[in-house]
Design an enzyme around this catalytic site. Structure first.
Site, PDB file in Angstrom:
ATOM      1  N   CYS A   1       0.827  -1.208   0.000  1.00  0.00           N
ATOM      2  CA  CYS A   1       0.000   0.000   0.000  1.00  0.00           C
ATOM      3  C   CYS A   1       0.865   1.263   0.000  1.00  0.00           C
ATOM      4  O   CYS A   1       0.700   2.144  -0.865  1.00  0.00           O
ATOM      5  CB  CYS A   1      -0.953  -0.025   1.194  1.00  0.00           C
ATOM      6  SG  CYS A   1      -0.176  -0.507   2.752  1.00  0.00           S
TER       7      CYS A   1
HETATM    8  N1  LIG Z   1      -4.543  -4.162   5.022  1.00  0.00           N
HETATM    9  C1  LIG Z   1      -4.002  -3.475   4.028  1.00  0.00           C
HETATM   10  O1  LIG Z   1      -4.269  -2.265   3.844  1.00  0.00           O
HETATM   11  C2  LIG Z   1      -3.060  -4.139   3.071  1.00  0.00           C
HETATM   12  C3  LIG Z   1      -2.636  -3.415   1.945  1.00  0.00           C
HETATM   13  C4  LIG Z   1      -1.743  -4.014   1.040  1.00  0.00           C
HETATM   14  C5  LIG Z   1      -1.283  -5.293   1.281  1.00  0.00           C
HETATM   15  N2  LIG Z   1      -1.699  -5.966   2.394  1.00  0.00           N
HETATM   16  C6  LIG Z   1      -1.169  -7.312   2.583  1.00  0.00           C
HETATM   17  O2  LIG Z   1      -2.206  -8.229   2.259  1.00  0.00           O
HETATM   18  C7  LIG Z   1      -2.121  -9.367   3.101  1.00  0.00           C
HETATM   19  C8  LIG Z   1      -3.451  -9.519   3.842  1.00  0.00           C
HETATM   20  O3  LIG Z   1      -3.640  -8.359   4.620  1.00  0.00           O
HETATM   21  P1  LIG Z   1      -4.944  -8.146   5.489  1.00  0.00           P
HETATM   22  O4  LIG Z   1      -4.918  -6.744   5.933  1.00  0.00           O
HETATM   23  O5  LIG Z   1      -6.121  -8.678   4.762  1.00  0.00           O
HETATM   24  O6  LIG Z   1      -4.616  -9.091   6.734  1.00  0.00           O
HETATM   25  P2  LIG Z   1      -5.644  -9.755   7.758  1.00  0.00           P
HETATM   26  O7  LIG Z   1      -6.834  -8.913   7.915  1.00  0.00           O
HETATM   27  O8  LIG Z   1      -4.822 -10.071   8.961  1.00  0.00           O
HETATM   28  O9  LIG Z   1      -6.057 -11.121   7.036  1.00  0.00           O
HETATM   29  C9  LIG Z   1      -5.136 -12.112   6.689  1.00  0.00           C
HETATM   30  C10 LIG Z   1      -5.882 -13.428   6.532  1.00  0.00           C
HETATM   31  O10 LIG Z   1      -4.926 -14.435   6.203  1.00  0.00           O
HETATM   32  C11 LIG Z   1      -5.383 -15.686   6.690  1.00  0.00           C
HETATM   33  N3  LIG Z   1      -4.245 -16.478   7.204  1.00  0.00           N
HETATM   34  C12 LIG Z   1      -3.533 -16.270   8.325  1.00  0.00           C
HETATM   35  N4  LIG Z   1      -2.559 -17.198   8.439  1.00  0.00           N
HETATM   36  C13 LIG Z   1      -2.682 -18.014   7.368  1.00  0.00           C
HETATM   37  C14 LIG Z   1      -1.974 -19.165   6.936  1.00  0.00           C
HETATM   38  N5  LIG Z   1      -0.947 -19.653   7.616  1.00  0.00           N
HETATM   39  N6  LIG Z   1      -2.375 -19.765   5.776  1.00  0.00           N
HETATM   40  C15 LIG Z   1      -3.412 -19.282   5.062  1.00  0.00           C
HETATM   41  N7  LIG Z   1      -4.115 -18.184   5.444  1.00  0.00           N
HETATM   42  C16 LIG Z   1      -3.748 -17.563   6.576  1.00  0.00           C
HETATM   43  C17 LIG Z   1      -6.354 -15.379   7.822  1.00  0.00           C
HETATM   44  O11 LIG Z   1      -7.585 -15.982   7.480  1.00  0.00           O
HETATM   45  P3  LIG Z   1      -7.959 -17.447   7.960  1.00  0.00           P
HETATM   46  O12 LIG Z   1      -7.597 -17.527   9.402  1.00  0.00           O
HETATM   47  O13 LIG Z   1      -9.407 -17.493   7.678  1.00  0.00           O
HETATM   48  O14 LIG Z   1      -7.122 -18.345   7.083  1.00  0.00           O
HETATM   49  C18 LIG Z   1      -6.550 -13.886   7.817  1.00  0.00           C
HETATM   50  O15 LIG Z   1      -7.910 -13.527   7.827  1.00  0.00           O
HETATM   51  C19 LIG Z   1      -0.949  -9.115   4.048  1.00  0.00           C
HETATM   52  O16 LIG Z   1       0.195  -9.757   3.562  1.00  0.00           O
HETATM   53  C20 LIG Z   1      -0.768  -7.604   4.003  1.00  0.00           C
HETATM   54  O17 LIG Z   1       0.546  -7.194   4.254  1.00  0.00           O
HETATM   55  C21 LIG Z   1      -2.592  -5.421   3.269  1.00  0.00           C
END
Ligand SMILES: NC(=O)c1ccc[n+]([C@@H]2O[C@H](COP(=O)([O-])OP(=O)(O)OC[C@H]3O[C@@H](n4cnc5c(N)ncnc54)[C@H](OP(=O)(O)O)[C@@H]3O)[C@@H](O)[C@H]2O)c1
Length: 345
Positions: A149
């Site tokens: 981001c």
């Molecule tokens: N938030 C932002 O603004 C943003 C922007 C750009 C990029 N990102 C990137 O996008 C990714 C997701 O971000 P997010 O904000 O959506 O994070 P989040 O809200 O913490 O969600 C991540 C999801 O990943 C799943 N997870 C956790 N451990 C796992 C594993 N070992 N294997 C498979 N699934 C797993 C979990 O779902 P389950 O428990 O249901 O599997 C969790 O709901 C991250 O790498 C982050 O750095 C985020």
């Protein structure tokens, strides 16, 4: 087309679900969860009730790569580095929202993420998915490393200046601020409501893992670029990133000339909007959209350029940019399924 979302219960995952649900080319969406398989997605998130129901599935890489056309990985760092190789040589293309596949040098990944990098072949195949600068490569890719981001806002804001060699190579300072959803759905002591609200905090000073990602792309545009100063702050708002960027020019130019450079680069890009003189964007101008809005000025006293670049971290910084990449991968209209205008106020 058949789409799958891994990490569907996270913030990035649910935005992807919402977007794909409204996408004209997507017929089915399969949702995967590592912790809640078997549960009903619409019961966890009742805001999505009223249509089809989705039962969260266990991850089965072999089946996924054969049955799906595209797989989004909206998972924390350290997951897609090992999952993406298992999803190769099937029918599916992979779009990874994490930082696992963005850095080409495995040792740099290890240094900043404190984890082992993916294998060399996967890193090599992964194309950095910043569509405004990399469209042709994206169109023929099998794996997309969706940009972070902060890097999205920063690189779109710096691209024309750096690509044209207009800035003093050691003069780049990026002062960036993000809403709390940037940290994902699980609160920690810094993002906890009682700490974050009515507060303004700098974090990861000189240590943010997006620093090498920004430098890698800047260096690709212009190999004279030296390390940048990049500071990140947490703002008590739900969404939005503002990157305020300061650079010194190599040679004097007028503000009109500078704005013209930006317009030349971005006039054919549907999701980057360059502001007129005296107008600077705020995060609500892009709320809930794939837009990046950019304003700029030159201080006549210091000769320093200030560029202000805003995005919605969950959209252009994550989910809508991932769908924009999907559109390019599958030769759809780049704008398909991407809501055109922001929610305001
Ligand atoms: N938030 C932002 O603004 C943003 C922007 C750009 C990029 N990102 C990137 O996008 C990714 C997701 O971000 P997010 O904000 O959506 O994070 P989040 O809200 O913490 O969600 C991540 C999801 O990943 C799943 N997870 C956790 N451990 C796992 C594993 N070992 N294997 C498979 N699934 C797993 C979990 O779902 P389950 O428990 O249901 O599997 C969790 O709901 C991250 O790498 C982050 O750095 C985020």
């Amino acid at each position: 087309m058949k789409a799958g979302i891994v990490g569907a219960t996270g913030y990035g995952g649910i935005e992807l679900f919402r977007l794909l649900h409204n996408h004209p080319q997507v017929e089915t969406i399969t949702l995967y969860s590592s912790s809640q398989a078997g549960e009903n997605f619409e019961e966890i998130y009742p805001q999505f009730q009223g249509g089809e129901t989705h039962i969260l599935q266990d991850l089965e890489p072999q089946k996924m790569k054969e049955n799906l056309d595209v797989i989004f990985l909206a998972t924390p760092a350290g997951v897609s580095s090992s999952l993406t190789p298992q999803l190769q040589e099937g029918r599916a293309k992979v779009i990874d929202l994490s930082g696992d596949l963005r850095l080409k040098d495995a040792s740099v990944y290890k240094q900043w993420y404190k984890k082992e990098a993916s294998d060399g072949e996967t890193l090599e195949k992964a194309i950095y998915g910043l569509p405004e600068w990399n469209k042709e490569q994206i169109q023929t890719a099998d794996i997309i490393a969706n940009p972070g981001c902060y890097p999205t806002a920063t690189l779109l804001g710096l691209g024309p200046l750096v690509k044209e060699g207009l800035v003093k190579s050691d003069s780049i300072i990026i002062d960036a601020k993000s809403g709390v959803s940037g940290a994902g759905k699980n609160p920690n002591p810094i993002t906890h409501f009682a700490h974050a609200q009515e507060n303004f905090q700098i974090y990861k000073v000189n240590q943010h893992q997006h620093i090498p990602e920004i430098e890698q792309q800047l260096f690709e545009w212009n190999d004279s670029i030296e390390p940048v100063t990049f500071s990140t702050h947490l703002v008590p708002m739900t969404r939005g990133i503002m990157a305020t960027i300061y650079v010194q020019l190599k040679k004097e130019m007028t503000e009109e000339e500078l704005r013209e450079k930006y317009r030349n680069y971005y006039e054919s890009q549907p999701f980057v909007r360059v502001r007129n003189k005296g107008s600077f964007p705020c995060t609500k101008d892009v709320y809930g959209t794939n837009y990046c809005d950019i304003g700029m000025t030159i201080d006549p006293r210091t000769k320093r350029v200030t560029v202000v670049s805003v995005i919605d971290n969950l959209m252009k910084g994550a989910a809508t940019q991932a769908v924009q990449n999907m559109n390019l991968l599958f030769q759809y209209d780049e704008r398909a399924g991407l809501a055109p205008l922001p929610v305001y106020p």
